[in-house]
Design a protein around this motif. Structure first.
Motif, PDB file in Angstrom:
ATOM      1  N   GLU A 124     -11.446  -3.438  -4.909  1.00  0.00           N
ATOM      2  CA  GLU A 124     -10.622  -2.236  -4.864  1.00  0.00           C
ATOM      3  C   GLU A 124     -10.236  -1.897  -3.423  1.00  0.00           C
ATOM      4  N   GLN A 125     -11.179  -2.033  -2.515  1.00  0.00           N
ATOM      5  CA  GLN A 125     -10.891  -1.731  -1.116  1.00  0.00           C
ATOM      6  C   GLN A 125      -9.833  -2.666  -0.554  1.00  0.00           C
ATOM      7  N   ASN A 126      -9.919  -3.958  -0.900  1.00  0.00           N
ATOM      8  CA  ASN A 126      -8.938  -4.930  -0.435  1.00  0.00           C
ATOM      9  C   ASN A 126      -7.559  -4.632  -1.028  1.00  0.00           C
ATOM     10  N   TYR A 127      -7.536  -4.212  -2.275  1.00  0.00           N
ATOM     11  CA  TYR A 127      -6.279  -3.885  -2.957  1.00  0.00           C
ATOM     12  C   TYR A 127      -5.600  -2.703  -2.276  1.00  0.00           C
ATOM     13  N   ILE A 128      -6.386  -1.687  -1.919  1.00  0.00           N
ATOM     14  CA  ILE A 128      -5.822  -0.486  -1.302  1.00  0.00           C
ATOM     15  C   ILE A 128      -5.395  -0.762   0.142  1.00  0.00           C
ATOM     16  N   ARG A 129      -6.186  -1.553   0.852  1.00  0.00           N
ATOM     17  CA  ARG A 129      -5.920  -1.765   2.286  1.00  0.00           C
ATOM     18  C   ARG A 129      -4.873  -2.841   2.543  1.00  0.00           C
ATOM     19  N   ARG A 130      -4.714  -3.790   1.625  1.00  0.00           N
ATOM     20  CA  ARG A 130      -3.798  -4.907   1.885  1.00  0.00           C
ATOM     21  C   ARG A 130      -2.655  -4.992   0.882  1.00  0.00           C
ATOM     22  N   THR A 131      -2.987  -5.079  -0.396  1.00  0.00           N
ATOM     23  CA  THR A 131      -1.955  -5.316  -1.409  1.00  0.00           C
ATOM     24  C   THR A 131      -0.948  -4.181  -1.463  1.00  0.00           C
ATOM     25  N   LEU A 132      -1.428  -2.943  -1.536  1.00  0.00           N
ATOM     26  CA  LEU A 132      -0.508  -1.813  -1.690  1.00  0.00           C
ATOM     27  C   LEU A 132       0.332  -1.555  -0.430  1.00  0.00           C
ATOM     28  N   PRO A 133      -0.230  -1.641   0.782  1.00  0.00           N
ATOM     29  CA  PRO A 133       0.631  -1.496   1.962  1.00  0.00           C
ATOM     30  C   PRO A 133       1.721  -2.576   2.029  1.00  0.00           C
ATOM     31  N   ARG A 134       1.377  -3.814   1.620  1.00  0.00           N
ATOM     32  CA  ARG A 134       2.393  -4.866   1.590  1.00  0.00           C
ATOM     33  C   ARG A 134       3.482  -4.540   0.580  1.00  0.00           C
ATOM     34  N   ALA A 135       3.082  -3.937  -0.543  1.00  0.00           N
ATOM     35  CA  ALA A 135       4.065  -3.557  -1.565  1.00  0.00           C
ATOM     36  C   ALA A 135       5.031  -2.503  -1.030  1.00  0.00           C
ATOM     37  N   VAL A 136       4.500  -1.513  -0.303  1.00  0.00           N
ATOM     38  CA  VAL A 136       5.366  -0.486   0.288  1.00  0.00           C
ATOM     39  C   VAL A 136       6.324  -1.119   1.288  1.00  0.00           C
ATOM     40  N   ALA A 137       5.785  -1.956   2.166  1.00  0.00           N
ATOM     41  CA  ALA A 137       6.614  -2.569   3.209  1.00  0.00           C
ATOM     42  C   ALA A 137       7.700  -3.470   2.622  1.00  0.00           C
ATOM     43  N   SER A 138       7.349  -4.305   1.653  1.00  0.00           N
ATOM     44  CA  SER A 138       8.326  -5.238   1.091  1.00  0.00           C
ATOM     45  C   SER A 138       9.422  -4.511   0.326  1.00  0.00           C
ATOM     46  N   ASN A 139       9.060  -3.437  -0.378  1.00  0.00           N
ATOM     47  CA  ASN A 139      10.075  -2.690  -1.119  1.00  0.00           C
ATOM     48  C   ASN A 139      10.980  -1.890  -0.191  1.00  0.00           C
ATOM     49  N   LEU A 140      10.424  -1.329   0.879  1.00  0.00           N
ATOM     50  CA  LEU A 140      11.260  -0.619   1.835  1.00  0.00           C
ATOM     51  C   LEU A 140      12.219  -1.581   2.527  1.00  0.00           C
ATOM     52  N   LYS A 141      11.734  -2.763   2.836  1.00  0.00           N
ATOM     53  CA  LYS A 141      12.604  -3.773   3.460  1.00  0.00           C
ATOM     54  C   LYS A 141      13.739  -4.151   2.520  1.00  0.00           C
ATOM     55  N   ALA A 142      13.407  -4.379   1.249  1.00  0.00           N
ATOM     56  CA  ALA A 142      14.435  -4.743   0.272  1.00  0.00           C
ATOM     57  C   ALA A 142      15.467  -3.630   0.113  1.00  0.00           C
ATOM     58  N   ALA A 143      14.997  -2.371   0.157  1.00  0.00           N
ATOM     59  CA  ALA A 143      15.919  -1.241   0.019  1.00  0.00           C
ATOM     60  C   ALA A 143      16.871  -1.159   1.205  1.00  0.00           C
ATOM     61  N   THR A 144      16.347  -1.365   2.430  1.00  0.00           N
ATOM     62  CA  THR A 144      17.194  -1.274   3.631  1.00  0.00           C
ATOM     63  C   THR A 144      18.170  -2.440   3.705  1.00  0.00           C
ATOM     64  N   LEU A 145      17.841  -3.560   3.075  1.00  0.00           N
ATOM     65  CA  LEU A 145      18.744  -4.722   3.063  1.00  0.00           C
ATOM     66  C   LEU A 145      19.761  -4.640   1.927  1.00  0.00           C
ATOM     67  N   GLY A 146      19.743  -3.532   1.205  1.00  0.00           N
ATOM     68  CA  GLY A 146      20.728  -3.326   0.166  1.00  0.00           C
ATOM     69  C   GLY A 146      20.476  -4.102  -1.110  1.00  0.00           C
ATOM     70  N   ARG A 147      19.229  -4.424  -1.398  1.00  0.00           N
ATOM     71  CA  ARG A 147      18.921  -5.204  -2.596  1.00  0.00           C
ATOM     72  C   ARG A 147      18.673  -4.328  -3.832  1.00  0.00           C
ATOM     73  N   GLY A 148      18.915  -3.046  -3.699  1.00  0.00           N
ATOM     74  CA  GLY A 148      18.769  -2.147  -4.842  1.00  0.00           C
ATOM     75  C   GLY A 148      17.984  -0.908  -4.473  1.00  0.00           C
ATOM     76  N   GLY A 149      18.535   0.252  -4.834  1.00  0.00           N
ATOM     77  CA  GLY A 149      17.867   1.493  -4.513  1.00  0.00           C
ATOM     78  C   GLY A 149      16.537   1.667  -5.215  1.00  0.00           C
ATOM     79  N   PHE A 150      16.326   0.919  -6.318  1.00  0.00           N
ATOM     80  CA  PHE A 150      15.065   1.045  -7.042  1.00  0.00           C
ATOM     81  C   PHE A 150      13.882   0.599  -6.192  1.00  0.00           C
ATOM     82  N   HIS A 151      14.135  -0.222  -5.168  1.00  0.00           N
ATOM     83  CA  HIS A 151      13.036  -0.650  -4.295  1.00  0.00           C
ATOM     84  C   HIS A 151      12.444   0.536  -3.522  1.00  0.00           C
ATOM     85  N   ALA A 152      13.298   1.483  -3.129  1.00  0.00           N
ATOM     86  CA  ALA A 152      12.794   2.677  -2.453  1.00  0.00           C
ATOM     87  C   ALA A 152      11.939   3.497  -3.415  1.00  0.00           C
TER      88      ALA A 152
END
Length: 315
Positions: free
Chosen positions: A254-282
């Motif tokens: 659980e600690q690894n999921y919160i510290r690594r997996t979820l922050p990567r999910a936020v970062a990758s979706n924000l990147k996709a949103a800024t690159l115009g790949r769909g507002g749903f990423h935000a």
């Protein structure tokens, strides 16, 4: 030609509202290319449903839950009835692919394997919510991004698609009765069982992604309100589970999921949103943040509740 294996399949059920899905679950167990030795349907304190199961499923063993009401006692009733070396569990709102049982049994040629679980894919009643990221698909009871993509050792599996050595299961007394899914409570009884069996036997669990089931996701579980409630309940449940574990047995996954997996999910979706790949990423990035907040709030509520009860008991 169908092979057979020394496995009993246990399917817990509790409500007539799931009759149609229960019929699909039983049919999928009967249609396995590797046939189970026995299919056991256990009814949770519902006499009318028990009579219907007994009358309409020829060749299937029908049992009534002899333990406390709830999924844990219901599964235990079926598992303790079984006499096969291996016991498999399916939920009554799932459909197993024809190779599910045979593939799930494969790791047990290794005597150090005490249990295994398979890939759970969603069967959406409606379209998948655009705001729900892959990393949080566990909130609807299916496999999520970050899990192994090939057979691998894993800390725990889910009871919707689980196989376990009967000897190990019985040695620890099965699922912890009174700790699980009942009414508005959603405690991780399957995770707790996996940790307890591993600690007791020294064995390990395997994740087998080519052992596949489909899990119904009804419309009412596709809402943001349900999502937040599920995360809140998970936070409370994990604190409750931690209180049952030895101090040295920490919730590292659980600690690894919160510290690594979820922050990567936020970062990758924000990147996709800024690159115009769909507002749903935000929206997905915001959903991850909301999930952490809801789970954290649930964990805090449960911690305070436990401290309050402890203080009251010492007075």
């Amino acid at each position: 030609m169908t092979d057979s294996t020394d496995v009993s399949v246990v399917i817990p059920t509790h409500s007539e509202h799931r009759w149609a899905s229960l019929c699909r679950t039983v049919a999928s167990a009967q249609q396995q290319r590797t046939a189970p030795a026995e299919i056991i349907v256990v009814v949770d304190h519902n006499p009318e449903l028990f009579e219907r199961v007994k009358g309409e499923f020829p060749g299937v063993t029908a049992l009534e839950n002899t333990s406390l009401r709830g999924a844990s006692g219901n599964r235990n009733t079926g598992a303790f009835h079984a006499r096969t070396d291996l016991i498999a569990f399916l939920d009554d709102d799932t459909v197993a692919h024809p190779t599910w049982l045979g593939n799930l049994a494969r790791p047990f040629t290794d005597p150090s394997v005490v249990g295994a679980g398979g890939l759970i894919v969603p069967a959406w009643e409606h379209a998948r919510p655009s705001w729900l990221p892959d990393e949080l698909l566990w909130t609807v009871g299916v496999s999520y991004a970050g899990m192994p993509t090939s057979a691998a050792e894993i800390r725990n599996v889910w009871s919707a698609s689980m196989m376990v050595r009967r000897e190990a299961f019985c040695e620890v007394g099965g699922f912890r009765v009174g700790f699980g899914k009942l009414d508005d409570r959603n405690r991780p009884e399957d995770t707790e069982l996996c940790l307890r069996i591993s600690a007791q036997t020294g064995g390990h669990w395997m994740y087998v992604p080519d052992s596949v089931i489909e899990h119904d996701v009804p419309l009412d579980r596709s809402t943001f309100r349900f999502f937040l409630r599920r995360c809140y309940a998970e936070g409370r449940g994990k604190v409750q589970m931690a209180g049952l574990l030895p101090r040295e047995q920490k919730l590292g996954a659980e600690q690894n999921y919160i510290r690594r997996t979820l922050p990567r999910a936020v970062a990758s979706n924000l990147k996709a949103a800024t690159l115009g790949r769909g507002g749903f990423h935000a929206l997905r990035a915001a959903t991850v943040i909301a999930a952490v907040a809801a789970a954290g709030f649930g964990g805090g509520v449960e911690t305070i509740s436990a401290l309050t009860e402890s203080e009251a008991a010492t007075r």
